[in-house]
Design an enzyme around this catalytic site. Sequence first.
Site, PDB file in Angstrom:
ATOM      1  N   THR A  21       4.682   2.440   5.427  1.00 13.85           N
ATOM      2  CA  THR A  21       3.088   1.956   5.694  1.00 13.85           C
ATOM      3  C   THR A  21       2.452   2.826   6.747  1.00 13.85           C
ATOM      4  OG1 THR A  21       1.562   0.568   6.453  1.00 13.85           O
ATOM      5  CG2 THR A  21       3.673   0.075   7.237  1.00 13.85           C
ATOM      6  N   ASP A  70      -0.066   2.214   8.426  1.00 14.65           N
ATOM      7  CA  ASP A  70      -0.408   1.468   9.567  1.00 14.65           C
ATOM      8  C   ASP A  70       0.515   1.384  10.663  1.00 14.65           C
ATOM      9  OD1 ASP A  70      -2.403   0.508   7.691  1.00 14.65           O
ATOM     10  OD2 ASP A  70      -1.360  -1.327   7.294  1.00 14.65           O
ATOM     11  N   ASP A  95       6.233  -4.881   5.756  1.00 15.29           N
ATOM     12  CA  ASP A  95       7.151  -6.293   5.996  1.00 15.29           C
ATOM     13  C   ASP A  95       6.947  -7.468   5.052  1.00 15.29           C
ATOM     14  OD1 ASP A  95       4.637  -6.811   7.245  1.00 15.29           O
ATOM     15  OD2 ASP A  95       5.339  -7.852   8.868  1.00 15.29           O
ATOM     16  N   ARG A  98       0.638  -5.158  -5.817  1.00 14.79           N
ATOM     17  CA  ARG A  98       0.727  -6.418  -5.268  1.00 14.79           C
ATOM     18  C   ARG A  98       1.123  -7.577  -6.290  1.00 14.79           C
ATOM     19  NH1 ARG A  98      -3.438  -3.920  -1.285  1.00 14.79           N
ATOM     20  NH2 ARG A  98      -1.972  -3.212   0.347  1.00 14.79           N
ATOM     21  N   ASP A 156       2.686  -0.641  11.702  1.00 13.13           N
ATOM     22  CA  ASP A 156       2.952  -2.268  12.307  1.00 13.13           C
ATOM     23  C   ASP A 156       4.137  -2.806  11.887  1.00 13.13           C
ATOM     24  OD1 ASP A 156       2.410  -2.299   9.571  1.00 13.13           O
ATOM     25  OD2 ASP A 156       0.610  -3.695   9.563  1.00 13.13           O
ATOM     26  N   ARG A 167      -5.207  -2.132   9.030  1.00 13.99           N
ATOM     27  CA  ARG A 167      -5.277  -3.496   8.809  1.00 13.99           C
ATOM     28  C   ARG A 167      -5.566  -4.300  10.101  1.00 13.99           C
ATOM     29  NH1 ARG A 167      -3.797  -6.036   4.165  1.00 13.99           N
ATOM     30  NH2 ARG A 167      -2.695  -4.195   3.351  1.00 13.99           N
ATOM     31  N   GLY A 205       1.044  -1.214  -0.107  1.00 16.67           N
ATOM     32  CA  GLY A 205       0.066   0.012   0.005  1.00 16.67           C
ATOM     33  C   GLY A 205       0.758   1.106   0.024  1.00 16.67           C
TER      34      GLY A 205
HETATM   35  O1  F6P Z   1      -1.676  -1.438   4.549  1.00 19.86           O
HETATM   36  C1  F6P Z   1      -2.199  -0.276   4.279  1.00 19.86           C
HETATM   37  C2  F6P Z   1      -3.642  -0.338   3.997  1.00 19.86           C
HETATM   38  O2  F6P Z   1      -4.098   0.940   3.853  1.00 19.86           O
HETATM   39  C3  F6P Z   1      -4.509  -0.750   5.278  1.00 19.86           C
HETATM   40  O3  F6P Z   1      -4.553   0.078   6.399  1.00 19.86           O
HETATM   41  C4  F6P Z   1      -5.733  -1.277   4.752  1.00 19.86           C
HETATM   42  O4  F6P Z   1      -6.347  -2.257   5.625  1.00 19.86           O
HETATM   43  C5  F6P Z   1      -5.460  -1.885   3.147  1.00 19.86           C
HETATM   44  O5  F6P Z   1      -4.084  -1.245   2.956  1.00 19.86           O
HETATM   45  C6  F6P Z   1      -6.085  -1.361   2.312  1.00 19.86           C
HETATM   46  O6  F6P Z   1      -5.647  -1.999   1.069  1.00 19.86           O
HETATM   47  P1  F6P Z   1      -6.134  -1.619  -0.386  1.00 19.86           P
HETATM   48  O7  F6P Z   1      -5.524  -0.361  -0.970  1.00 19.86           O
HETATM   49  O8  F6P Z   1      -5.893  -2.953  -1.221  1.00 19.86           O
HETATM   50  O9  F6P Z   1      -7.552  -1.823  -0.329  1.00 19.86           O
END
Ligand code: F6P
Length: 353
Positions: free
Chosen positions: A146, A148, A124, A93, A150, A192, A32
Site C-alpha cells: 500500500t 500509505d 491490512d 473492494r 500504514d 488515508r 488500493g
Molecule cells: O490506501 C491507498 C489510498 O490511495 C489512500 O491513500 C487513499 O485515502 C485511498 O486509497 C483512496 O481510495 P480510492 O482509490 O478508493 O479513492
Amino acid sequence: MWKGEYGFAEIADIGYRRASRMKTIAVLTSGGDAPGMNAAIRAVVRTAGYHQLNVLGVMRGFHGLIHDEFIELNPRSVADIIHRGGTILKSARSQEFTTPEGQAKAVENLRRAGVEGLVVIGGDGSFRGALRLQGDGISVIGIPATIDNDIPCTDFSIGFDTTVNTVIEVINKIRDTATSHERIYVVEVMGRHSGHIALYAGLAGGAETILIPEVDFSLDDVCERLVSGYELGKAHSIVLVAEGVGGNLKAGRSLNESSAFHVANYVMEKTGFETRVTVLGHIQRGGNPTANDRILASRLGARAVEMLMEGRSGYMVGIINNEIKATPLEEVFQQEKSMDLEFHRLAHILASQ
Ligand code: F6P
C-alpha cells in the site's frame, strides 16, 4: 554453489520440494493498488515455478474468489511486468466478501480449484479477509502493499517508495513556479489516516511545514513559520498536508472542504500571502515502481511462497532493518504502525533556516 539469502542453495531446494506436499497456490491483489504489486506477483509465480508448484491468479481480489475468476499463471505470463505500476490481476473492494455467505463461496471455489496456499498482496484490510479463508487445508500468507505505509510489523510496504518519489517530483516542479511568483503552495498528499507519505516526501522535498495526523499542530504556528521564512528572505514556501489531518484541523472547516484548501484559506486570511493549492490525488498510485519497490516486492514474493512450502500459514512477510521477517497476522492487527518522529523534527529544523 551459490548460497542465497533465502536458502536457495540446491540442497535446500530439494529439501523444500520433499518436505512440501503443496501442489497448487493462488495469488491475488486487493485494496488500493500500489506500484510494485506486479513485481510481487512475478516473484510469487516464478518462485513457485522454480519449486514446481502450479499457480493460479485470482482476478479482482476477493470479488474474483467469490465469482470463480481464476486464471492460470506461469513464468511467461508474468514476463514484462516487473516495471509496470498497477496490478495485472486487478483489484477491487468486495462488499460481498464481508458476509459469511461470500466467504463460504470463496472457500468453496478455492477448494474446487485445488488451491492449498493463498498469497494475498494488499493492506491490512485484505489480510483480515485472508484470515477468514485460512484453515481446513488452506494456508494464507500476506504481503504488505500500500502506498500509505500504514501496516505495522514492516518498515516499508510495497508502493510507498515509488509514491514518495512521485510526490518529490511534483514538489520539484511546484518549486519552480512557486519561486517565480513568490507564492505559498499547499500540497495535499494521500495516506488515508497516516502521514508517512507526507513525512518522507516533506523531508526529502524540503517542505517548510509538514502537517500529519500523528503530530499536533496549530495553524497559527504554521502562519508564524511562513512569516518568519519570508522575513529570512525565502522566495516561496511549500506546506505539505497529509489528507488524514482533517480531524486535527480546528472548527471552521466546512465538511466538504479538503484539508489543503482549509489550510490555504486560513494562511491567506491570516498572512495575506498569495497561496495556491495542489491536491495530488491518484497520480500518487500510478507509475513505474522504483528499484527499491521492485527489490522489496521480489524478496517478499519469494519468501511468501517459501513459507507456504514450509507449511506456515496466517503470517505477513515484512521487512525490518532490511531483513525479511514473518509476523503472525493476529499480531499485526494488534500493533500500531510506528513512525520515526525524529524525521519530523529534522525537517522542521532544516526548513526553519
Ligand atoms: O490506501 C491507498 C489510498 O490511495 C489512500 O491513500 C487513499 O485515502 C485511498 O486509497 C483512496 O481510495 P480510492 O482509490 O478508493 O479513492
